[in-house]
Design an enzyme around this catalytic site. Sequence first.
Site, PDB file in Angstrom:
ATOM      1  N   LYS A  13       0.829  -1.218   0.000  1.00  0.00           N
ATOM      2  CA  LYS A  13       0.000   0.000   0.000  1.00  0.00           C
ATOM      3  C   LYS A  13       0.862   1.266   0.000  1.00  0.00           C
ATOM      4  O   LYS A  13       0.569   2.220  -0.701  1.00  0.00           O
ATOM      5  CB  LYS A  13      -0.924   0.034   1.234  1.00  0.00           C
ATOM      6  N   ARG A  88      -9.674   0.932   8.668  1.00  0.00           N
ATOM      7  CA  ARG A  88      -9.229  -0.408   9.057  1.00  0.00           C
ATOM      8  C   ARG A  88     -10.321  -1.183   9.788  1.00  0.00           C
ATOM      9  O   ARG A  88     -10.112  -2.322  10.154  1.00  0.00           O
ATOM     10  CB  ARG A  88      -8.033  -0.279   9.990  1.00  0.00           C
ATOM     11  N   ARG A 125      11.949  -5.390   4.960  1.00  0.00           N
ATOM     12  CA  ARG A 125      11.529  -4.022   4.626  1.00  0.00           C
ATOM     13  C   ARG A 125      12.323  -2.987   5.413  1.00  0.00           C
ATOM     14  O   ARG A 125      12.484  -3.099   6.622  1.00  0.00           O
ATOM     15  CB  ARG A 125      10.038  -3.878   4.923  1.00  0.00           C
ATOM     16  N   ARG A 158      11.123  -0.794  10.771  1.00  0.00           N
ATOM     17  CA  ARG A 158      10.039  -0.433  11.681  1.00  0.00           C
ATOM     18  C   ARG A 158      10.047  -1.371  12.869  1.00  0.00           C
ATOM     19  O   ARG A 158      10.171  -2.581  12.694  1.00  0.00           O
ATOM     20  CB  ARG A 158       8.695  -0.551  10.947  1.00  0.00           C
ATOM     21  N   ARG A 169      -0.316  -8.232  13.930  1.00  0.00           N
ATOM     22  CA  ARG A 169      -0.929  -7.321  12.950  1.00  0.00           C
ATOM     23  C   ARG A 169      -1.738  -8.107  11.910  1.00  0.00           C
ATOM     24  O   ARG A 169      -2.785  -7.658  11.455  1.00  0.00           O
ATOM     25  CB  ARG A 169       0.148  -6.467  12.276  1.00  0.00           C
TER      26      ARG A 169
HETATM   27  P1  AMP Z   1       0.641   0.931   9.042  1.00  0.00           P
HETATM   28  O1  AMP Z   1       1.827   1.804   8.801  1.00  0.00           O
HETATM   29  O2  AMP Z   1      -0.547   1.285   8.183  1.00  0.00           O
HETATM   30  O3  AMP Z   1       0.974  -0.540   8.995  1.00  0.00           O
HETATM   31  O4  AMP Z   1       0.152   1.237  10.557  1.00  0.00           O
HETATM   32  C1  AMP Z   1       1.006   1.001  11.649  1.00  0.00           C
HETATM   33  C2  AMP Z   1       0.199   0.937  12.932  1.00  0.00           C
HETATM   34  O5  AMP Z   1      -0.482   2.184  13.149  1.00  0.00           O
HETATM   35  C3  AMP Z   1      -0.898  -0.112  12.947  1.00  0.00           C
HETATM   36  O6  AMP Z   1      -0.422  -1.398  13.307  1.00  0.00           O
HETATM   37  C4  AMP Z   1      -1.834   0.481  14.030  1.00  0.00           C
HETATM   38  O7  AMP Z   1      -1.298   0.296  15.325  1.00  0.00           O
HETATM   39  C5  AMP Z   1      -1.758   1.975  13.715  1.00  0.00           C
HETATM   40  N1  AMP Z   1      -2.773   2.389  12.726  1.00  0.00           N
HETATM   41  C6  AMP Z   1      -2.555   2.906  11.481  1.00  0.00           C
HETATM   42  N2  AMP Z   1      -3.704   3.189  10.855  1.00  0.00           N
HETATM   43  C7  AMP Z   1      -4.693   2.834  11.708  1.00  0.00           C
HETATM   44  C8  AMP Z   1      -6.122   2.851  11.630  1.00  0.00           C
HETATM   45  N3  AMP Z   1      -6.768   3.280  10.545  1.00  0.00           N
HETATM   46  N4  AMP Z   1      -6.808   2.413  12.729  1.00  0.00           N
HETATM   47  C9  AMP Z   1      -6.185   1.981  13.831  1.00  0.00           C
HETATM   48  N5  AMP Z   1      -4.856   1.925  13.966  1.00  0.00           N
HETATM   49  C10 AMP Z   1      -4.101   2.339  12.918  1.00  0.00           C
END
Ligand code: AMP
Length: 214
Positions: A13, A88, A125, A158, A169
Amino acid sequence: MRVVLLGAPGSGKGTHGRRLADALGVPLIATGDILRQAIVDGTPLGKKAEADVKAGRLVPDGTMLGLIEERLTAPDAAKGFVLDGFPRTVAQAEGLARILGTAKLDRVVDLVVPFEMIEARLKDRWLCGRCGAIYNVVSARPKQAGVCDRCGGALKQRADDQADTVRKRIEVYHRDTEPLVEYYERAGLLRDVDAATDAERVYVGIARAVGLAA
Ligand code: AMP
């Protein structure tokens, strides 16, 4: 154009969202990036979200809806956006529809990858600490190890890409986020793209799904 990118962690994404947003001339809004920056900056949002992000849990819907409402009312989002990592949950999708009102979404693209691939992809990554560009030390290496091709920033991994947190996750994705596939399918907005293939082919699929000539 208003686009949502759906897909499990590591489905691409962020990488494809950046390219798509540039091609459409709209901002990429990646809620994970916003949260990570807030945590680094020690803002009230960062303090609230830190424990959940580190553990691979979702930040509560109310917090996320407040964040996204503020971001979507910024002038640059008036002409459209690419959303990466939001919504999400179904509650977030319903909240997004309320925030957008008559300005409806144009397309939701689901990046489909087999779950076996995800752990392997995330393990390799790396991302730029300065501009957020994403690399993979196996399949999309930077020209110079540890240095961003785009801005010269230092690359890092990360914290939530560790195997244990990745498993959490993925579990959260199955339980809370996958129902969105059906939600957006019913709304007639969903297009699937096979994201297990090479990056160029995936991007062409995404571009077609939103009606762009790649
Ligand atoms: P990502 O970079 O999209 O993988 O997001 C990293 C982390 O941020 C996720 O594992 C959640 O802890 C938090 N996060 C990001 N977007 C959301 C969302 N829309 N709702 C809830 N938590 C989020």
